[in-house]
Motif scaffolding. Structure first.
Motif, PDB file in Angstrom:
ATOM      1  N   PRO A   6       0.875  -1.401  -0.003  1.00  0.00           N
ATOM      2  CA  PRO A   6      -0.146  -0.077  -0.036  1.00  0.00           C
ATOM      3  C   PRO A   6       0.720   1.383  -0.252  1.00  0.00           C
ATOM      4  N   PRO A  12      -7.554   2.804   3.096  1.00  0.00           N
ATOM      5  CA  PRO A  12      -8.298   1.519   2.387  1.00  0.00           C
ATOM      6  C   PRO A  12      -9.347   1.945   1.643  1.00  0.00           C
ATOM      7  N   SER A  15     -12.640  -2.186   3.984  1.00  0.00           N
ATOM      8  CA  SER A  15     -12.358  -2.842   5.103  1.00  0.00           C
ATOM      9  C   SER A  15     -13.022  -4.336   4.974  1.00  0.00           C
ATOM     10  N   LEU A  35      -5.923 -10.841   0.362  1.00  0.00           N
ATOM     11  CA  LEU A  35      -4.900 -10.010   0.646  1.00  0.00           C
ATOM     12  C   LEU A  35      -3.858  -9.820  -0.550  1.00  0.00           C
ATOM     13  N   PRO A  40      -6.219  -1.009  -2.480  1.00  0.00           N
ATOM     14  CA  PRO A  40      -5.885  -0.519  -1.015  1.00  0.00           C
ATOM     15  C   PRO A  40      -6.936  -1.205   0.013  1.00  0.00           C
ATOM     16  N   LEU A  41      -6.752  -2.138   0.947  1.00  0.00           N
ATOM     17  CA  LEU A  41      -7.648  -2.625   1.675  1.00  0.00           C
ATOM     18  C   LEU A  41      -7.237  -2.729   3.180  1.00  0.00           C
ATOM     19  N   GLN A  42      -8.238  -3.024   3.790  1.00  0.00           N
ATOM     20  CA  GLN A  42      -7.926  -3.615   5.258  1.00  0.00           C
ATOM     21  C   GLN A  42      -8.600  -4.919   5.394  1.00  0.00           C
ATOM     22  N   ASP A  65       2.180  -7.566   7.644  1.00  0.00           N
ATOM     23  CA  ASP A  65       1.330  -6.894   6.199  1.00  0.00           C
ATOM     24  C   ASP A  65       0.507  -6.152   7.467  1.00  0.00           C
ATOM     25  N   GLU A  66       0.685  -4.684   7.112  1.00  0.00           N
ATOM     26  CA  GLU A  66       0.012  -3.978   8.011  1.00  0.00           C
ATOM     27  C   GLU A  66      -1.529  -3.813   7.545  1.00  0.00           C
ATOM     28  N   ARG A  67      -1.972  -4.531   6.628  1.00  0.00           N
ATOM     29  CA  ARG A  67      -3.439  -4.349   6.263  1.00  0.00           C
ATOM     30  C   ARG A  67      -4.178  -5.533   6.972  1.00  0.00           C
TER      31      ARG A  67
END
Length: 303
Positions: A6, A12, A15, A35, A40-42, A65-67
């Motif tokens: 990202p 994101p 979500s 993932l 851009p996602l959560q 992975d911060e997502r």
């Protein structure tokens, strides 16, 4: 496939919220597919006291992975309460409620978000969820389970039932309800209706939220051009009576909340008896199928 990176500070687009409860190996693939998407996602995995080790394995698989956000409840709170707790942690303006056995393709999210952008009054958008053979789940495209409709569906009578007959549409169509296996919602709509009704534990909460979205002045749509692979729930296979109990309890709650027939005390008594008689009649078959499945697994292990 490498993990999409990202942009720094990027919020994101969506979500994704998945509830797990001993959901099995399909959950791991669900997380991997989501993932791998380039949007851009959560990805929020909220766990209802699983003992299969899969949520921990997903954390290891996607370490750094911060997502990914994994929340452990320490108890089985039920589906709706878990979604509400995850939604409170969501950072996306759009929520995608996803079953742990649903597998997203890379373009699925973008197409759903495009539909949402082009449908300003949409409060919920669903997709056609299919089995491995490509057969659509009838619950993808359905109506409110009013008493007369439910009875026609139960006995297979002609006329307007809960599920809308015929092949699933291949375009965006407005409907009364979609499958809770995949539900895209603007986060502000979710908040305005106070999320899922936590008095449901499992089943019928998707019908409830679709009805309340419509009652609040928004629309429910099915993205018929979006197909998503959906397996059968592990909980349903391994705890059929447990799941059936809550499904019937959910039917009863939906009837009391929304069906005009619930204003008739005699009908209320008849429906209550019918729902719980139906639950009891299903138990022997559920136990027999569970025992048969266990014997088959034991045979495979010893072979």
């Amino acid at each position: 496939m490498s993990t999409p990176t990202p942009s720094p500070g990027a919020s994101p687009a969506v979500s994704i919220i998945v509830v797990s409860a001993d959901s099995g190996a399909s959950l791991r693939e669900c997380a991997r597919r989501a993932l791998a998407c380039t949007l851009p996602l959560q990805f929020i995995l909220i766990d209802n006291d699983s003992h299969d080790g899969i949520p921990q394995a997903i954390e290891r698989d996607h370490q750094g992975d911060e997502r990914l956000l994994v929340i452990y409840n320490g108890a089985n709170l039920g589906f709706g309460p878990a979604i509400n707790r995850a939604a409170a942690k969501a950072s996306g303006d759009t929520l995608l409620v996803l079953n742990p056995d649903c597998l997203l393709e890379d373009d699925t999210l973008q197409r759903l978000l495009d539909h949402l952008e082009q449908t300003p009054k949409a409060g919920v958008i669903g997709a056609v969820v299919c089995d491995e053979s490509g057969h659509a789940d009838p619950a993808s495209f359905r109506r409110d389970p009013l008493l007369a409709r439910s009875l026609r569906t139960l006995i297979g009578a002609e006329g307007e039932g809960v599920n809308i007959a015929g092949p699933a549409p291949d375009r965006m169509v407005q409907t009364e309800a979609v499958s809770g296996a995949l539900m895209l919602m603007p986060r502000d709509v979710f908040r305005r209706i106070d999320g899922f009704d936590e008095a449901y534990f499992l089943h019928c909460e998707d019908l409830d939220i679709c009805r309340r979205v419509r009652d609040a002045g928004y629309e429910v749509w099915l993205a018929g051009d979006v197909r998503v692979l959906h397996g059968k729930g592990t909980s349903s296979r391994h705890r059929p009576v447990f799941v059936s109990w809550y499904k019937h309890r959910g039917m009863w709650r939906w009837f009391r909340k929304f069906d005009p027939a619930a204003r008739n005390p005699l009908l209320v008594a008849i429906v209550w008896l019918g729902i719980w008689a139906h639950f009891l009649l299903k138990i022997p078959g559920q136990w027999w199928r569970l025992a048969k499945r266990k014997r088959r697994v034991a045979s495979d292990v010893t072979a």
